[in-house]
Design a protein around this motif. Structure first.
Motif, PDB file in Angstrom:
ATOM      1  N   LEU A   1      22.416   0.310 -21.089  1.00  0.00           N
ATOM      2  CA  LEU A   1      21.237  -0.115 -21.834  1.00  0.00           C
ATOM      3  C   LEU A   1      19.935   0.222 -21.113  1.00  0.00           C
ATOM      4  O   LEU A   1      18.859  -0.087 -21.619  1.00  0.00           O
ATOM      5  CB  LEU A   1      21.297  -1.631 -22.073  1.00  0.00           C
ATOM      6  N   SER A   2      20.035   0.846 -19.952  1.00  0.00           N
ATOM      7  CA  SER A   2      18.839   1.064 -19.131  1.00  0.00           C
ATOM      8  C   SER A   2      18.253   2.457 -19.265  1.00  0.00           C
ATOM      9  O   SER A   2      17.232   2.756 -18.634  1.00  0.00           O
ATOM     10  CB  SER A   2      19.176   0.819 -17.651  1.00  0.00           C
ATOM     11  N   VAL A   3      18.868   3.342 -20.082  1.00  0.00           N
ATOM     12  CA  VAL A   3      18.430   4.737 -20.075  1.00  0.00           C
ATOM     13  C   VAL A   3      16.989   4.900 -20.555  1.00  0.00           C
ATOM     14  O   VAL A   3      16.268   5.779 -20.068  1.00  0.00           O
ATOM     15  CB  VAL A   3      19.375   5.625 -20.916  1.00  0.00           C
ATOM     16  N   GLY A   4      16.538   4.073 -21.501  1.00  0.00           N
ATOM     17  CA  GLY A   4      15.164   4.179 -21.975  1.00  0.00           C
ATOM     18  C   GLY A   4      14.165   3.839 -20.890  1.00  0.00           C
ATOM     19  O   GLY A   4      13.212   4.590 -20.625  1.00  0.00           O
ATOM     20  N   SER A   5      14.378   2.702 -20.228  1.00  0.00           N
ATOM     21  CA  SER A   5      13.478   2.298 -19.141  1.00  0.00           C
ATOM     22  C   SER A   5      13.591   3.231 -17.950  1.00  0.00           C
ATOM     23  O   SER A   5      12.593   3.535 -17.283  1.00  0.00           O
ATOM     24  CB  SER A   5      13.805   0.863 -18.707  1.00  0.00           C
ATOM     25  N   MET A   6      14.808   3.720 -17.677  1.00  0.00           N
ATOM     26  CA  MET A   6      14.992   4.665 -16.572  1.00  0.00           C
ATOM     27  C   MET A   6      14.251   5.963 -16.855  1.00  0.00           C
ATOM     28  O   MET A   6      13.606   6.532 -15.957  1.00  0.00           O
ATOM     29  CB  MET A   6      16.481   4.947 -16.353  1.00  0.00           C
ATOM     30  N   MET A   7      14.321   6.435 -18.097  1.00  0.00           N
ATOM     31  CA  MET A   7      13.599   7.654 -18.457  1.00  0.00           C
ATOM     32  C   MET A   7      12.097   7.447 -18.314  1.00  0.00           C
ATOM     33  O   MET A   7      11.383   8.328 -17.816  1.00  0.00           O
ATOM     34  CB  MET A   7      13.954   8.084 -19.883  1.00  0.00           C
ATOM     35  N   GLY A   8      11.592   6.289 -18.753  1.00  0.00           N
ATOM     36  CA  GLY A   8      10.174   6.002 -18.598  1.00  0.00           C
ATOM     37  C   GLY A   8       9.757   5.966 -17.143  1.00  0.00           C
ATOM     38  O   GLY A   8       8.710   6.521 -16.765  1.00  0.00           O
ATOM     39  N   LEU A   9      10.588   5.314 -16.301  1.00  0.00           N
ATOM     40  CA  LEU A   9      10.272   5.223 -14.871  1.00  0.00           C
ATOM     41  C   LEU A   9      10.273   6.604 -14.215  1.00  0.00           C
ATOM     42  O   LEU A   9       9.338   6.954 -13.483  1.00  0.00           O
ATOM     43  CB  LEU A   9      11.292   4.314 -14.182  1.00  0.00           C
ATOM     44  N   LEU A  10      11.307   7.404 -14.486  1.00  0.00           N
ATOM     45  CA  LEU A  10      11.392   8.727 -13.870  1.00  0.00           C
ATOM     46  C   LEU A  10      10.292   9.649 -14.389  1.00  0.00           C
ATOM     47  O   LEU A  10       9.752  10.460 -13.627  1.00  0.00           O
ATOM     48  CB  LEU A  10      12.772   9.327 -14.156  1.00  0.00           C
ATOM     49  N   GLY A  11       9.941   9.514 -15.673  1.00  0.00           N
ATOM     50  CA  GLY A  11       8.819  10.290 -16.200  1.00  0.00           C
ATOM     51  C   GLY A  11       7.511   9.880 -15.549  1.00  0.00           C
ATOM     52  O   GLY A  11       6.651  10.727 -15.263  1.00  0.00           O
ATOM     53  N   GLY A  12       7.348   8.568 -15.304  1.00  0.00           N
ATOM     54  CA  GLY A  12       6.154   8.091 -14.606  1.00  0.00           C
ATOM     55  C   GLY A  12       6.092   8.603 -13.180  1.00  0.00           C
ATOM     56  O   GLY A  12       5.020   9.001 -12.694  1.00  0.00           O
ATOM     57  N   VAL A  13       7.240   8.617 -12.502  1.00  0.00           N
ATOM     58  CA  VAL A  13       7.298   9.152 -11.134  1.00  0.00           C
ATOM     59  C   VAL A  13       6.914  10.628 -11.122  1.00  0.00           C
ATOM     60  O   VAL A  13       6.144  11.080 -10.265  1.00  0.00           O
ATOM     61  CB  VAL A  13       8.720   8.955 -10.543  1.00  0.00           C
ATOM     62  N   ALA A  14       7.457  11.403 -12.085  1.00  0.00           N
ATOM     63  CA  ALA A  14       7.129  12.828 -12.159  1.00  0.00           C
ATOM     64  C   ALA A  14       5.634  13.033 -12.388  1.00  0.00           C
ATOM     65  O   ALA A  14       5.012  13.903 -11.760  1.00  0.00           O
ATOM     66  CB  ALA A  14       7.943  13.488 -13.272  1.00  0.00           C
ATOM     67  N   ALA A  15       5.045  12.223 -13.280  1.00  0.00           N
ATOM     68  CA  ALA A  15       3.607  12.347 -13.551  1.00  0.00           C
ATOM     69  C   ALA A  15       2.776  11.976 -12.327  1.00  0.00           C
ATOM     70  O   ALA A  15       1.765  12.625 -12.022  1.00  0.00           O
ATOM     71  CB  ALA A  15       3.230  11.463 -14.737  1.00  0.00           C
ATOM     72  N   ILE A  16       3.171  10.931 -11.611  1.00  0.00           N
ATOM     73  CA  ILE A  16       2.449  10.517 -10.403  1.00  0.00           C
ATOM     74  C   ILE A  16       2.501  11.617  -9.341  1.00  0.00           C
ATOM     75  O   ILE A  16       1.480  11.945  -8.702  1.00  0.00           O
ATOM     76  CB  ILE A  16       3.028   9.202  -9.862  1.00  0.00           C
ATOM     77  N   LEU A  17       3.685  12.193  -9.130  1.00  0.00           N
ATOM     78  CA  LEU A  17       3.833  13.261  -8.140  1.00  0.00           C
ATOM     79  C   LEU A  17       2.977  14.471  -8.515  1.00  0.00           C
ATOM     80  O   LEU A  17       2.424  15.145  -7.642  1.00  0.00           O
ATOM     81  CB  LEU A  17       5.305  13.677  -8.034  1.00  0.00           C
ATOM     82  N   ASP A  18       2.872  14.732  -9.817  1.00  0.00           N
ATOM     83  CA  ASP A  18       2.124  15.898 -10.281  1.00  0.00           C
ATOM     84  C   ASP A  18       0.619  15.653 -10.305  1.00  0.00           C
ATOM     85  O   ASP A  18      -0.170  16.496  -9.852  1.00  0.00           O
ATOM     86  CB  ASP A  18       2.617  16.278 -11.686  1.00  0.00           C
ATOM     87  N   VAL A  19       0.192  14.474 -10.820  1.00  0.00           N
ATOM     88  CA  VAL A  19      -1.242  14.203 -11.021  1.00  0.00           C
ATOM     89  C   VAL A  19      -1.879  13.627  -9.770  1.00  0.00           C
ATOM     90  O   VAL A  19      -2.932  14.114  -9.315  1.00  0.00           O
ATOM     91  CB  VAL A  19      -1.438  13.247 -12.214  1.00  0.00           C
ATOM     92  N   TRP A  20      -1.300  12.589  -9.207  1.00  0.00           N
ATOM     93  CA  TRP A  20      -1.923  11.913  -8.071  1.00  0.00           C
ATOM     94  C   TRP A  20      -1.735  12.657  -6.756  1.00  0.00           C
ATOM     95  O   TRP A  20      -2.653  12.724  -5.940  1.00  0.00           O
ATOM     96  CB  TRP A  20      -1.375  10.499  -7.935  1.00  0.00           C
ATOM     97  N   PHE A  21      -0.520  13.209  -6.546  1.00  0.00           N
ATOM     98  CA  PHE A  21      -0.231  13.859  -5.262  1.00  0.00           C
ATOM     99  C   PHE A  21      -0.346  15.377  -5.330  1.00  0.00           C
ATOM    100  O   PHE A  21      -0.391  16.033  -4.288  1.00  0.00           O
ATOM    101  CB  PHE A  21       1.173  13.473  -4.771  1.00  0.00           C
ATOM    102  N   GLY A  22      -0.370  15.932  -6.524  1.00  0.00           N
ATOM    103  CA  GLY A  22      -0.539  17.374  -6.673  1.00  0.00           C
ATOM    104  C   GLY A  22       0.562  18.198  -6.060  1.00  0.00           C
ATOM    105  O   GLY A  22       0.324  19.315  -5.584  1.00  0.00           O
ATOM    106  N   LEU A  23       1.805  17.692  -6.093  1.00  0.00           N
ATOM    107  CA  LEU A  23       2.919  18.423  -5.503  1.00  0.00           C
ATOM    108  C   LEU A  23       3.285  19.629  -6.365  1.00  0.00           C
ATOM    109  O   LEU A  23       3.095  19.621  -7.582  1.00  0.00           O
ATOM    110  CB  LEU A  23       4.137  17.509  -5.358  1.00  0.00           C
ATOM    111  N   PRO A  24       3.821  20.681  -5.754  1.00  0.00           N
ATOM    112  CA  PRO A  24       4.285  21.839  -6.541  1.00  0.00           C
ATOM    113  C   PRO A  24       5.371  21.415  -7.530  1.00  0.00           C
ATOM    114  O   PRO A  24       6.129  20.466  -7.283  1.00  0.00           O
ATOM    115  CB  PRO A  24       4.839  22.796  -5.479  1.00  0.00           C
TER     116      PRO A  24
END
Length: 391
Positions: A83-106
């Motif tokens: 039952l956690s796949v929706g929240s897990m997807m949101g969390l992992l998508g948020g992590v990806a966005a943070i790494l890309d926008v805030w930290f500017g990682l390749p």
């Protein structure tokens, strides 16, 4: 003795025929449902539903739900739930966005970190279910709440945007027309060659083989369907990259389910866990692997979602687990475990995406969309239970 053996052979052949008939009926029902949905929404939207642009958008929507459904179908076949796949997807998508926008990682670094994080979260769920013996319903319900809370915490409840142009490649790019056509023809050629080799092996061991006419008809239908979809998508911008990724994981998932020892063990565990344990299958390790694979696929879906939205949102992936579970059940997966196919789950995901897309085009209120999808899920589970009782 001879009479008994002949009777046993007849019973076994009848069992195989019954299974084939059930599979054909399920496939026909799903095809009929897709045709009805297409016609209904086309009429209601004055045929704008079937424009190449909307078909392309529909397939992109299907890619996210479809990838989630591929992971979910293995979990359900093993006799568990997530039952956690929706929240897990949101969390992992948020992590990806943070790494890309805030930290500017390749982009490659962002992808690797996100995929590893998804794998770890899947292992976390699997460890509690397999080795701590906590019911999967409780473990993943706790994960649904915890992952959503972590997402809101790390984003401070705000949308992380905009993502970089490199990030948009994952969910917003398209294959060139000739490349997509070449890939489609190549995949069809490989499929036809595999079918011919498979039939040759079955003849060699005196097993039942479909007639030449039936094989040619099936191959022609598949070939026409694949090429028609490619030409439709090429008529807009080309085959979307997420659709290519869904196709890849569909093929890999089908291979795992039908041609690997790991897949056979998953079906065995879902069918009878005690017999599987007595036959020497490591039940705990298999279930842990299933959840780890599911977490990895959720991470892939999260990357596509964040790339498509161009942001990481605290509400991303909300109720996505409903779509994934409904897609599996509509595709013929039994909630009791041991029964299901990857292709059925993906077709179910296409049906769910078609409903979402059509109702959005008709401006159906959100609450009605939830009611319709909930009703479809209930109906699909009821049909599965009724079929199981008859068997």
């Amino acid at each position: 003795m001879i009479e008994q053996s002949s009777e046993l052979k007849k019973e076994s052949s009848m069992g195989v025929m019954d299974k084939l008939k059930t599979m054909n009926i399920q496939l026909l029902v799903m095809i009929a449902a897709i045709v009805f949905i297409m016609l209904f929404f086309s009429v209601m939207t004055e045929w704008s539903y079937l424009t190449p642009r909307n078909i392309s958008n529909l397939f992109r929507q299907t890619s996210i739900t479809g990838i989630l459904a591929i992971g979910m179908v293995f979990v359900i076949i093993s006799g568990e739930i997530d039952l956690s796949v929706g929240s897990m997807m949101g969390l992992l998508g948020g992590v990806a966005a943070i790494l890309d926008v805030w930290f500017g990682l390749p982009l490659p670094v962002t992808i690797v970190i996100t995929l590893v994080a998804g794998f770890v979260l899947g292992v976390w769920n699997g460890w509690w279910v397999a080795y701590r013996k906590v019911p999967s319903f409780i473990v993943t319900l706790a994960g649904m709440l915890a992952f959503r809370g972590i997402l809101i915490g790390i984003t401070d409840g705000t949308t992380v945007a905009p993502t970089s142009d490199a990030m948009s490649i994952i969910g917003q790019s398209y294959l060139p027309n000739m490349v997509s056509l070449a890939i489609g023809i190549g995949c069809l050629a490989m499929y036809f060659a595999w079918q011919q080799k498979r039939n040759g092996m079955r003849k060699k061991y005196n097993l039942e083989v479909a007639s030449t006419q039936s094989t040619l008809t099936k191959s022609a239908v598949i070939g026409v369907a694949v090429l028609t979809i490619i030409f439709l998508l090429n008529d807009y911008r080309g085959v979307p990259t997420p659709v290519l990724m869904l196709t890849f994981f569909l093929l890999v998932g089908t291979f795992i389910a039908t041609k690997s020892r790991f897949g056979r063990r998953i079906y065995a565990i879902g069918g009878n866990i005690d017999a599987s344990r007595l036959s020497g299958i490591n039940v705990e390790r298999t279930k842990l692997s299933v959840y780890a694979m599911n977490g990895f696929l959720v991470a892939v879906a999260a990357l596509i979602l964040s790339s498509r939205l161009g942001a990481g949102s605290p509400s991303a992936g909300n109720i996505a687990e409903l779509d994934a579970i409904a897609a599996c059940v509509i595709g013929g997966t039994s909630m009791a475990g041991g029964v299901g196919t990857v292709i059925g789950a993906v077709i179910g995901a296409f049906i769910m995406a078609s409903l979402d897309n059509g109702m959005s085009m008709m401006d159906v209120p959100t609450f009605w969309q939830y009611i319709v999808k909930g009703g479809i899920l209930l109906l699909a589970v009821w049909m599965d239970s009724a079929t199981k009782q008859k068997r």
